[in-house]
Design a protein around this motif. Structure first.
Motif, PDB file in Angstrom:
ATOM      1  N   GLU A 167       1.028  -1.288  -0.046  1.00  0.00           N
ATOM      2  CA  GLU A 167       0.083  -0.052   0.126  1.00  0.00           C
ATOM      3  C   GLU A 167       0.961   1.190  -0.068  1.00  0.00           C
ATOM      4  O   GLU A 167       0.478   2.204  -0.747  1.00  0.00           O
ATOM      5  CB  GLU A 167      -0.854   0.014   1.194  1.00  0.00           C
ATOM      6  CG  GLU A 167      -2.129  -0.876   1.050  1.00  0.00           C
ATOM      7  CD  GLU A 167      -2.969  -0.888   2.115  1.00  0.00           C
ATOM      8  OE1 GLU A 167      -3.072  -0.265   3.118  1.00  0.00           O
ATOM      9  OE2 GLU A 167      -4.260  -1.730   2.023  1.00  0.00           O
ATOM     10  N   THR A 169       3.623   1.579  -1.322  1.00  0.00           N
ATOM     11  CA  THR A 169       4.129   1.720  -2.604  1.00  0.00           C
ATOM     12  C   THR A 169       3.347   2.508  -3.614  1.00  0.00           C
ATOM     13  O   THR A 169       3.608   3.160  -4.438  1.00  0.00           O
ATOM     14  CB  THR A 169       4.594   0.586  -3.305  1.00  0.00           C
ATOM     15  OG1 THR A 169       5.539  -0.201  -2.509  1.00  0.00           O
ATOM     16  CG2 THR A 169       5.119   0.298  -4.645  1.00  0.00           C
ATOM     17  N   MET A 170       2.128   2.187  -3.341  1.00  0.00           N
ATOM     18  CA  MET A 170       0.897   2.616  -4.217  1.00  0.00           C
ATOM     19  C   MET A 170       0.270   4.187  -3.708  1.00  0.00           C
ATOM     20  O   MET A 170      -0.349   4.805  -4.312  1.00  0.00           O
ATOM     21  CB  MET A 170      -0.241   2.063  -4.294  1.00  0.00           C
ATOM     22  CG  MET A 170       0.164   0.673  -5.073  1.00  0.00           C
ATOM     23  SD  MET A 170      -1.509  -0.527  -5.184  1.00  0.00           S
ATOM     24  CE  MET A 170      -2.014  -0.587  -3.469  1.00  0.00           C
TER      25      MET A 170
END
Length: 196
Positions: A167, A169-170
């Protein structure tokens, strides 16, 4: 009868450069950027030389996976041998640095050889983690609730750590602080303050 095909040696400098280039490309641009010609160009060698060391692109990917996998397994075992094995496990699973694993996981969706190797290594990795964690918890006398077996702790820690990293990373961080605070409270209850 044809002679067996010659292959480059595993410990040659050229082979190591090819592995380094492949890993760098995977981390910078993703696994899809890796090809025999691209690796050759980046390493400043002829494509035939890449094929001299690796018969196929899968062989090249597998060599990178095996090299990093062996190093990672040794590192994990060393870290879990410390005085606070639960904290070590949390640090290992919840902090960024697994971009290469993410690339191999994505690649495994498309290549059977990579999927089989990754699954085999994941099982060995988990068993080594479980063995080290179980041993250290017994040695340190850490008393946990009976339902919190080392296997359960390992699975929960790995799952939560991966979710937080994915998450993050996003760009998703909602409720991450709350989850981290819960883990910190749990760790402090069973292992005391961090000894860093």
């Amino acid at each position: 009868m044809t002679a067996p095909r010659r292959m480059g040696t595993e410990n040659s400098k050229t082979r190591q450069v090819l592995l380094d280039v492949t890993e760098r490309l995977m981390l910078r641009e993703g696994y899809a950027a890796v090809g025999i010609r691209r690796v050759a160009r980046e390493a400043e060698v002829a494509p035939a030389l890449v094929l001299y060391y690796f018969r196929t692109l899968d062989d090249l990917f597998l060599a990178v996976l095996r090299r990093r996998g062996d190093e990672e397994l040794e590192r994990v075992t060393r870290q879990l041998d410390g005085p606070q094995p639960l904290r070590a496990l949390w640090r290992l699973t919840s902090h960024p640095g697994n971009a290469l694993t993410t690339e191999f996981t994505a690649l495994a969706n498309h290549r059977k050889a990579i999927r089989a190797e990754l699954a085999d290594r994941a099982v060995r990795y988990r068993e080594a983690q479980l063995e080290a964690l179980t041993r250290r918890l017994a040695e340190t006398g850490t008393s946990l609730p009976p339902e919190a077996t080392p296997a359960v702790l390992l699975m929960l820690t790995n799952a939560l750590g991966r979710i937080l990293m994915m998450e993050n990373t996003m760009g998703m961080t909602a409720h991450h602080d709350e989850a981290r605070a819960f883990v910190e409270s749990f760790l402090e209850r069973y292992e005391g303050a961090a000894e860093d």
